[in-house]
Design an enzyme around this catalytic site. Structure first.
Site, PDB file in Angstrom:
ATOM      1  N   HIS A  88       0.920  -1.093  -0.016  1.00 43.49           N
ATOM      2  CA  HIS A  88       0.068   0.137   0.062  1.00 43.49           C
ATOM      3  C   HIS A  88       1.002   1.471   0.040  1.00 43.49           C
ATOM      4  O   HIS A  88       0.436   2.474  -0.113  1.00 43.49           O
ATOM      5  CB  HIS A  88      -0.907   0.138   1.079  1.00 43.49           C
ATOM      6  CG  HIS A  88      -0.217   0.224   2.544  1.00 43.49           C
ATOM      7  ND1 HIS A  88       0.577  -0.856   3.028  1.00 43.49           N
ATOM      8  CD2 HIS A  88      -0.248   1.330   3.498  1.00 43.49           C
ATOM      9  CE1 HIS A  88       1.155  -0.297   4.161  1.00 43.49           C
ATOM     10  NE2 HIS A  88       0.552   0.775   4.387  1.00 43.49           N
ATOM     11  N   LYS A 103       4.273  -2.123  11.987  1.00 42.69           N
ATOM     12  CA  LYS A 103       5.451  -1.263  12.739  1.00 42.69           C
ATOM     13  C   LYS A 103       5.504  -0.092  12.007  1.00 42.69           C
ATOM     14  O   LYS A 103       5.457   1.019  12.486  1.00 42.69           O
ATOM     15  CB  LYS A 103       6.752  -2.063  12.605  1.00 42.69           C
ATOM     16  CG  LYS A 103       7.596  -1.661  13.478  1.00 42.69           C
ATOM     17  CD  LYS A 103       8.945  -2.616  13.133  1.00 42.69           C
ATOM     18  CE  LYS A 103       8.906  -4.208  13.743  1.00 42.69           C
ATOM     19  NZ  LYS A 103       9.927  -4.898  13.683  1.00 42.69           N
ATOM     20  N   SER A 143      16.405   3.352   9.547  1.00 42.57           N
ATOM     21  CA  SER A 143      16.541   2.938   8.098  1.00 42.57           C
ATOM     22  C   SER A 143      15.870   4.067   7.361  1.00 42.57           C
ATOM     23  O   SER A 143      16.257   4.232   6.334  1.00 42.57           O
ATOM     24  CB  SER A 143      15.825   1.722   8.050  1.00 42.57           C
ATOM     25  OG  SER A 143      16.548   0.669   8.405  1.00 42.57           O
ATOM     26  N   LYS A 187       9.980  -8.985   4.671  1.00 46.49           N
ATOM     27  CA  LYS A 187      11.131  -9.797   5.339  1.00 46.49           C
ATOM     28  C   LYS A 187      11.829 -10.667   4.416  1.00 46.49           C
ATOM     29  O   LYS A 187      11.119 -11.216   3.695  1.00 46.49           O
ATOM     30  CB  LYS A 187      10.599 -10.261   6.705  1.00 46.49           C
ATOM     31  CG  LYS A 187      11.373 -10.443   7.869  1.00 46.49           C
ATOM     32  CD  LYS A 187      11.856  -9.157   8.542  1.00 46.49           C
ATOM     33  CE  LYS A 187      12.354  -9.556   9.787  1.00 46.49           C
ATOM     34  NZ  LYS A 187      11.908  -8.124  10.550  1.00 46.49           N
TER      35      LYS A 187
HETATM   36  N1  GLU Z   1      14.920  -5.872  10.871  1.00 46.62           N
HETATM   37  C1  GLU Z   1      14.531  -4.712  11.604  1.00 46.62           C
HETATM   38  C2  GLU Z   1      13.241  -4.947  12.237  1.00 46.62           C
HETATM   39  O1  GLU Z   1      12.737  -6.018  12.254  1.00 46.62           O
HETATM   40  C3  GLU Z   1      14.796  -3.522  10.738  1.00 46.62           C
HETATM   41  C4  GLU Z   1      13.894  -3.366   9.515  1.00 46.62           C
HETATM   42  C5  GLU Z   1      14.643  -2.261   8.680  1.00 46.62           C
HETATM   43  O2  GLU Z   1      15.357  -1.257   9.103  1.00 46.62           O
HETATM   44  O3  GLU Z   1      14.024  -2.226   7.517  1.00 46.62           O
HETATM   45  O4  GLU Z   1      12.362  -3.978  12.164  1.00 46.62           O
END
Ligand code: GLU
Length: 472
Positions: A66, A95, A363, A107
């Site tokens: 989205h 998140k 990030s 992921k």
């Molecule tokens: N692996 C981290 C998380 O679970 C960071 C993910 C990111 O920075 O894109 O939030």
């Protein structure tokens, strides 16, 4: 005692989602679309290890599109499987929504034990994985942007970047194809400690809320609180550091091989060095060994922080936990059964998808830096310092008084990259905490903070789908 149900990780995420969706009025079709993993890519590729060909199994899941790009880390662990990657990708969607980072969730994972390979072999595996992602358009600054996760770090991100840029020569925004890079390769200052710092800011904010602390029978503030941390990886280490610096006492640290406890407090750097030297957290001077690592989670403390892997606290061990606050620094450390136990016991569970969002927040700052091709603070640092010098000299002249050297340094200082990243992260965590707590307080039928966090996330993602419209 709670009923023992074995949930698959993705099912557990769906269960929490459904629990929260009941408090919203969204079209069931939109809710169903949000829940699904939009694109799932499972791959096998051969890599020559020594004189053998090994077939490596790996994944990349884009849970939602989205918003583009989709975003989320890459995990290297033998236990990586499709269910886990799907669940972690879904958590990334929620998140990002909670902390207002304009990405979809994703992921990736490679099913290997990274400790069994030499750096050269790991590089080969990482580069081959990246080229598989490129082939299927599963990586790119505007499509899908990986980052570190369990078992990966800056080094792997640099290999991903280098593979991407060599296969996409001339792509001006190529640096933004991955985050969590070394600073010398386009990384941002503050990314390494971001998740741990976010955990600290999040818990500190909750601890500063008098009504929340009254609910769990604690005094406000982080200072003087006792903390137990599971996991001394990047997240656990930095969480321990910021809590110690914030005046809390880290009374136990747990790792695979066992745990250690010291009521006077442990220094994470000293423990880290001891583990590096001896190969084990155990036998740390002044501390008591706990041979069964999970037993450490059951010691009396104010705040318990699982910062390792999923499913460590379930219906079985949850009743034995004595902490008043549980901060989920890891993704999915509590099962839905554990949630039910803690609701009954009145333990405050601060949920993963908000508490560990510091990593993806920074990030986002790194991605913006890469797209803008300029370091944070470069344009304004000197200007601010010159302006502050002028203002201060005017104040001193007009008042006839001089400001102390220490104060002067503080006032004159112009923000550099680390200052801006820390303050952006602090602001993000404080705003998200308030939003979730306000949602929780808006309806006394909402049972816990996790459900409130899901409601906030669902509302944001659903609004986005709703405003985009459904393609006819
Ligand atoms: N692996 C981290 C998380 O679970 C960071 C993910 C990111 O920075 O894109 O939030």
């Amino acid at each position: 005692m709670a009923a023992q149900t074995e949930y698959k990780f993705f099912e557990a995420v769906e269960k929490s989602f459904d629990k929260a969706a009941k408090f919203t009025n969204w079209d069931p079709g939109i809710l169903e679309q949000i829940k699904q993993c939009n694109s799932v890519y499972r791959m096998f590729f051969p890599v020559k290890i020594g004189d053998k060909i090994e077939v490596i199994k790996a994944y990349r899941v884009q849970h939602s599109q989205h918003k583009s790009p989709s975003k989320g880390g890459i995990r290297f662990a033998l236990s990586v499987n499709l269910d886990e990657v799907m669940a972690l990708a879904a958590l990334m969607t929620y998140k990002c929504a909670i902390v207002n980072v304009p990405f979809g969730g994703a992921k990736g994972g490679i099913s290997i034990d990274p400790k069994k390979y030499t750096p050269y072999e790991l590089e080969k595996i990482t580069r081959r994985y990246t080229s598989e992602l490129i082939k299927k358009n599963f990586i790119g600054p505007g499509t899908d942007v990986p980052a570190p996760d369990y078992g990966t770090g800056e080094k792997e991100m640099a290999w991903i970047l280098d593979t991407y840029t060599s296969m996409r020569p001339g792509e001006i925004d190529a640096l933004a194809c991955v985050t969590g890079k070394p600073v010398s390769q386009g990384g941002v200052r503050g990314r390494r400690e971001a998740t741990g710092l976010g955990v600290f800011y999040g818990i500190r904010e909750v601890c500063n809320m008098h009504d929340m602390m009254k609910k769990v029978g604690l005094t406000p503030g982080v200072e003087g609180k006792t903390v137990i941390i599971q996991g001394l990886g990047n997240v656990g280490y930095h969480t321990a550091k910021f809590f110690r610096e914030g005046g809390a006492k880290v009374i136990a640290l747990a790792e695979f091989e066992g745990a250690i406890t010291n009521p006077d407090g442990l220094n994470e750097e000293e423990v880290f060095q001891h583990r590096k030297k001896t190969g084990s957290i155990l036998n740390f001077p002044g501390a008591t060994n706990i041979t069964k690592s999970l037993d450490a989670l059951e010691l009396p403390c104010d705040i318990l922080i699982p910062a390792a892997l999923e499913n460590v606290i379930n219906g079985e061990n949850a009743p034995n936990i004595k902490a008043k606050i549980i901060g989920e620094a890891a993704n999915g450390p509590l099962t839905p059964d554990a949630d039910e136990v803690f609701i009954k016991k009145g333990v405050l569970v601060v949920p993963d998808m908000y508490l560990n969002a510091g990593g993806v927040t920074v990030s986002y700052f790194e991605w913006l830096k890469n797209l803008s091709h300029v370091r944070y603070g470069r344009m304004e640092k000197r200007f601010t310092e010159n302006m502050n010098t002028h203002i201060l000299s005017q104040i001193e002249e007009l008042s006839g008084k001089t400001v102390s050297k220490k104060e002067k340094e503080f006032i004159l200082h112009g923000a550099d990259e680390a200052d801006l990243v820390y303050s952006g992260l602090e602001e993000t965590m404080i705003t998200a905490t308030k939003e979730i707590i306000d949602c929780w307080k808006s309806d006394d039928k909402i049972p816990d903070m996790r459900t409130a966090a899901y409601i906030v996330a669902i509302n944001k993602v659903a609004t986005s789908y709703n405003e985009l419209g459904i393609f006819p």
